[in-house]
Write an enzyme that holds these catalytic residues in place. Structure first.
Site, mmCIF file in Angstrom:
data_model
loop_
_atom_site.group_PDB
_atom_site.id
_atom_site.type_symbol
_atom_site.label_atom_id
_atom_site.label_comp_id
_atom_site.label_asym_id
_atom_site.label_seq_id
_atom_site.Cartn_x
_atom_site.Cartn_y
_atom_site.Cartn_z
ATOM 1 N N ARG A 48 39.715 26.881 41.502
ATOM 2 C CA ARG A 48 40.987 27.612 41.437
ATOM 3 C C ARG A 48 41.597 27.719 42.825
ATOM 4 N NH1 ARG A 48 39.592 31.081 44.452
ATOM 5 N NH2 ARG A 48 41.660 32.008 44.472
ATOM 6 N N ALA A 50 45.767 27.845 44.446
ATOM 7 C CA ALA A 50 46.858 26.878 44.381
ATOM 8 C C ALA A 50 46.654 25.646 45.267
ATOM 9 C CB ALA A 50 48.168 27.587 44.731
ATOM 10 N N ARG A 85 47.711 24.872 34.497
ATOM 11 C CA ARG A 85 48.042 26.201 35.030
ATOM 12 C C ARG A 85 49.442 26.119 35.617
ATOM 13 N NH1 ARG A 85 44.143 29.539 38.409
ATOM 14 N NH2 ARG A 85 45.320 31.179 37.319
ATOM 15 N N GLN A 188 38.691 38.129 41.669
ATOM 16 C CA GLN A 188 38.594 37.149 42.753
ATOM 17 C C GLN A 188 38.323 37.828 44.100
ATOM 18 O OE1 GLN A 188 40.838 37.059 40.288
ATOM 19 N NE2 GLN A 188 41.768 35.039 39.979
ATOM 20 N N ASP A 229 51.357 31.134 45.032
ATOM 21 C CA ASP A 229 51.186 30.041 44.078
ATOM 22 C C ASP A 229 52.452 29.228 43.926
ATOM 23 O OD1 ASP A 229 49.042 32.123 43.325
ATOM 24 O OD2 ASP A 229 48.429 30.273 42.303
ATOM 25 N N ASN A 239 52.563 35.133 43.116
ATOM 26 C CA ASN A 239 51.175 35.204 43.560
ATOM 27 C C ASN A 239 50.399 36.017 42.545
ATOM 28 O OD1 ASN A 239 49.242 34.463 45.689
ATOM 29 N ND2 ASN A 239 49.045 36.670 45.958
ATOM 30 N N LYS A 240 49.071 36.111 42.761
ATOM 31 C CA LYS A 240 48.218 36.824 41.808
ATOM 32 C C LYS A 240 48.806 38.164 41.408
ATOM 33 C CE LYS A 240 45.400 35.554 40.392
ATOM 34 N NZ LYS A 240 45.558 34.771 39.138
HETATM 35 C C1 LIG Z 1 45.545 30.167 48.685
HETATM 36 S S1 LIG Z 1 45.252 30.446 46.994
HETATM 37 C C2 LIG Z 1 46.776 30.878 46.375
HETATM 38 C C3 LIG Z 1 46.677 31.800 45.176
HETATM 39 O O1 LIG Z 1 45.906 31.272 44.053
HETATM 40 C C4 LIG Z 1 45.198 32.370 43.429
HETATM 41 O O2 LIG Z 1 45.337 32.393 42.029
HETATM 42 P P1 LIG Z 1 44.062 31.992 41.096
HETATM 43 O O3 LIG Z 1 42.874 32.786 41.572
HETATM 44 O O4 LIG Z 1 44.515 32.361 39.694
HETATM 45 O O5 LIG Z 1 43.892 30.501 41.280
HETATM 46 C C5 LIG Z 1 45.860 33.583 44.008
HETATM 47 O O6 LIG Z 1 47.114 33.839 43.408
HETATM 48 C C6 LIG Z 1 46.031 33.127 45.438
HETATM 49 O O7 LIG Z 1 46.798 33.972 46.215
#
Ligand SMILES: CSC[C@H]1O[C@H](OP(=O)(O)O)[C@H](O)[C@@H]1O
Length: 345
Positions: A48, A50, A85, A188, A229, A239-240
């Site tokens: 995972r 981005a 995604r 996370q 993201d 973003n998350k």
């Molecule tokens: C540098 S990672 C960017 C971004 O991706 C994460 O989402 P996910 O855990 O669902 O892949 C999160 O939004 C990070 O900030």
């Protein structure tokens, strides 16, 4: 600089990834040799983040080309992986850029060319993270930082974006500890970012997402830094989920809120945040975790994986090619105008 520890490996004809769904208590590697396994790994966040998803998109093309290097098969593979995604723009752009790069080759050369593209992509990611960290130090005030979700090596394959800035600030003696939100529902922050910080010897302070506003108001942090993201051309940033709340709390507390992300996260197809597709996920993720259920069966949930922070709440967007401050339009336009899509440098 290479990553502080490996999280992904290009081992033609397969991609190997550290299964992030089992961290922090189990370090298990997945071998991915087909698109179905790759799709599942991405959908279930075994891999995972981005920027790293951009590499996974390209690797999906490489895996597909091993089986069928024909143009139709490669284009279908890129489109299929890019849909898994929808908010993380780099998943689709990494796949599309790899497909475009290899379709210029003879069919029998396409698989090798795709793996070479992936290797170059990873090397760029690592260099971009270093540059983001350097640029982040030019705007980050001294003091402790609050971050959200995971934006470290597990999300990029390098030193990380927001967490790369944290790593650089700690190395420079600019911060003593990093505050980390647990980042429900998939944790996370509690599982991944704390694990990375412990491995890097950086003191981590974990907090419930619900305590973030109080922390910002307490004066304990000098900045909030997160990843992204997808960034719209006006600076609105997806973003998350929970990031919007952090930005609002930071604004109320007078604490600067920064986004750290590679240029490849900027989507020229999105004029503003209303155009960013938001991934919604299952009710099961909210009603329990790790096999434990705390909500009754049959309860629905509203579970967006991301939210959009308006540009007005963002103090600066830190990229590998410089720091952009409001008004974001001209600066972001200039960055994407001079960068091949899918690559940040
Ligand atoms: C540098 S990672 C960017 C971004 O991706 C994460 O989402 P996910 O855990 O669902 O892949 C999160 O939004 C990070 O900030």
């Amino acid at each position: 600089m290479a990553a502080p520890f490996p999280v992904i490996a290009l081992e033609r004809p397969a991609l190997r990834v550290l299964d992030q769904s089992r961290l922090p208590h189990e370090e298990h590697w997945l071998t991915i040799g087909d698109l179905e396994t790759l799709e599942e790994a991405i959908r279930s966040l075994r891999v995972r983040g981005a920027p790293l998803l951009g590499l996974c998109g390209a690797a999906g093309v490489a895996i597909a080309a091993e089986r069928d290097p024909g143009e139709a098969a490669i284009r279908e593979a890129a489109a299929r992986i890019g849909r898994v995604r929808p908010t993380a723009v780099e998943l689709a752009t990494g796949a599309a850029c790899c497909a475009a790069a290899v379709l210029g080759q003879a069919a029998e050369e396409r698989a090798a060319a795709a793996w070479a593209f992936c290797a170059a992509y990873l090397a760029r990611r690592q260099a971009e993270d270093e540059a983001i960290a350097r640029n982040g130090l030019t705007v980050l005030p001294p003091g402790d930082v609050l971050t959200h979700c995971n934006t470290g090596t597990l999300a990029t394959g390098g030193i990380g974006t927001a967490l790369g800035v944290v790593r650089a600030a700690f190395a420079a003696g600019r911060l003593a500890r990093c505050y980390v939100t647990e980042t429900r529902p998939l944790l996370q922050g509690a599982r991944l970012t704390t694990w990375e910080l412990v491995k890097s010897g950086i003191p981590a302070v974990l907090l419930p997402d619900t305590a973030a506003a109080a922390l910002a108001a307490s004066g304990r942090v000098s900045a909030v830094v997160t990843g992204a993201d997808r960034i719209a051309l006006n600076g609105d940033t997806a973003n998350k989920v929970g990031t919007l709340g952090l930005a609002l709390a930071a604004a109320h507390a007078g604490v600067p809120f920064f986004i750290a992300a590679p240029v490849s996260t900027i989507d020229p197809g999105c004029a503003d945040g209303s155009a960013i597709p938001i991934e919604f996920r299952s009710a099961e993720e909210v009603g329990g975790f790790g096999g434990q259920r705390w909500s009754p069966d049959g309860v629905d949930a509203w579970n967006p994986a991301f939210d959009v922070t308006p540009a007005s709440l963002i103090a600066a967007i830190i990229t590998e090619r410089g720091v952009v401050r409001p008004p974001y339009g001209p600066g972001l336009q200039a960055l994407v105008a001079h960068t091949p899509a899918g690559f940040g440098t």
